[in-house]
Motif scaffolding. Structure first.
Motif, PDB file in Angstrom:
ATOM      1  N   ASN A  30       0.846  -1.190   0.000  1.00  0.00           N
ATOM      2  CA  ASN A  30       0.000   0.000   0.000  1.00  0.00           C
ATOM      3  C   ASN A  30       0.887   1.247   0.000  1.00  0.00           C
ATOM      4  N   PRO A  31       0.915   1.998  -1.107  1.00  0.00           N
ATOM      5  CA  PRO A  31       1.787   3.168  -1.169  1.00  0.00           C
ATOM      6  C   PRO A  31       1.367   4.303  -0.226  1.00  0.00           C
ATOM      7  N   ALA A  32       0.149   4.267   0.284  1.00  0.00           N
ATOM      8  CA  ALA A  32      -0.327   5.323   1.184  1.00  0.00           C
ATOM      9  C   ALA A  32       0.110   5.071   2.627  1.00  0.00           C
ATOM     10  N   VAL A  33       0.719   3.919   2.881  1.00  0.00           N
ATOM     11  CA  VAL A  33       1.112   3.555   4.245  1.00  0.00           C
ATOM     12  C   VAL A  33       2.619   3.364   4.296  1.00  0.00           C
ATOM     13  N   THR A  34       3.251   4.003   5.268  1.00  0.00           N
ATOM     14  CA  THR A  34       4.679   3.805   5.487  1.00  0.00           C
ATOM     15  C   THR A  34       4.945   3.641   6.977  1.00  0.00           C
ATOM     16  N   VAL A  35       6.017   2.974   7.277  1.00  0.00           N
ATOM     17  CA  VAL A  35       6.454   2.835   8.659  1.00  0.00           C
ATOM     18  C   VAL A  35       7.659   3.749   8.825  1.00  0.00           C
ATOM     19  N   VAL A  36       7.543   4.700   9.748  1.00  0.00           N
ATOM     20  CA  VAL A  36       8.582   5.688   9.986  1.00  0.00           C
ATOM     21  C   VAL A  36       9.257   5.356  11.310  1.00  0.00           C
ATOM     22  N   LEU A  44       3.433   4.196  12.446  1.00  0.00           N
ATOM     23  CA  LEU A  44       2.693   4.051  11.202  1.00  0.00           C
ATOM     24  C   LEU A  44       2.299   5.428  10.691  1.00  0.00           C
ATOM     25  N   SER A  45       2.567   5.696   9.414  1.00  0.00           N
ATOM     26  CA  SER A  45       2.231   6.977   8.808  1.00  0.00           C
ATOM     27  C   SER A  45       1.294   6.731   7.632  1.00  0.00           C
ATOM     28  N   LEU A  46       0.176   7.455   7.600  1.00  0.00           N
ATOM     29  CA  LEU A  46      -0.809   7.313   6.532  1.00  0.00           C
ATOM     30  C   LEU A  46      -0.925   8.611   5.764  1.00  0.00           C
ATOM     31  N   GLU A  47      -1.018   8.497   4.435  1.00  0.00           N
ATOM     32  CA  GLU A  47      -1.255   9.689   3.621  1.00  0.00           C
ATOM     33  C   GLU A  47      -2.675  10.175   3.844  1.00  0.00           C
TER      34      GLU A  47
END
Length: 90
Positions: A30-36, A44-47
């Protein structure tokens, strides 16, 4: 001794574990979700999601439901339930 509740809790626990693992596996896709990585650990970071306009049918349904709901005074309702049940008694 096993009870029905124990079995149900075991089944629910297994379902929750499976959902957790499947969600974790899909994060990378999922490109809208990244782990920072932060100083406190991974986060968890969400667009930001784009707003979707509500269809007219949903607006009409919400208005129809609101029109059917009774109007009440919450403190009055609480006092009436106390008088009927005594739930607030010591």
């Amino acid at each position: 001794m096993s009870t029905v509740a124990d079995e149900e809790l075991r089944l629910l626990s297994n379902r929750l574990d499976l959902a957790f693992r499947e969600t974790g596996d899909r994060i990378a896709m999922n490109p809208a979700v990244t782990v920072v990585n932060t100083t406190e650990g991974p986060d968890l970071s969400l667009e930001r999601l784009e707003k979707i306009e509500e269809p007219a049918s949903l607006i009409a349904l919400r208005a129809a439901i609101d029109a059917r709901l009774p109007r009440l005074d919450l403190p009055e309702l609480i006092m009436e339930m106390q008088a009927r049940t005594g739930f607030a008694g010591v």
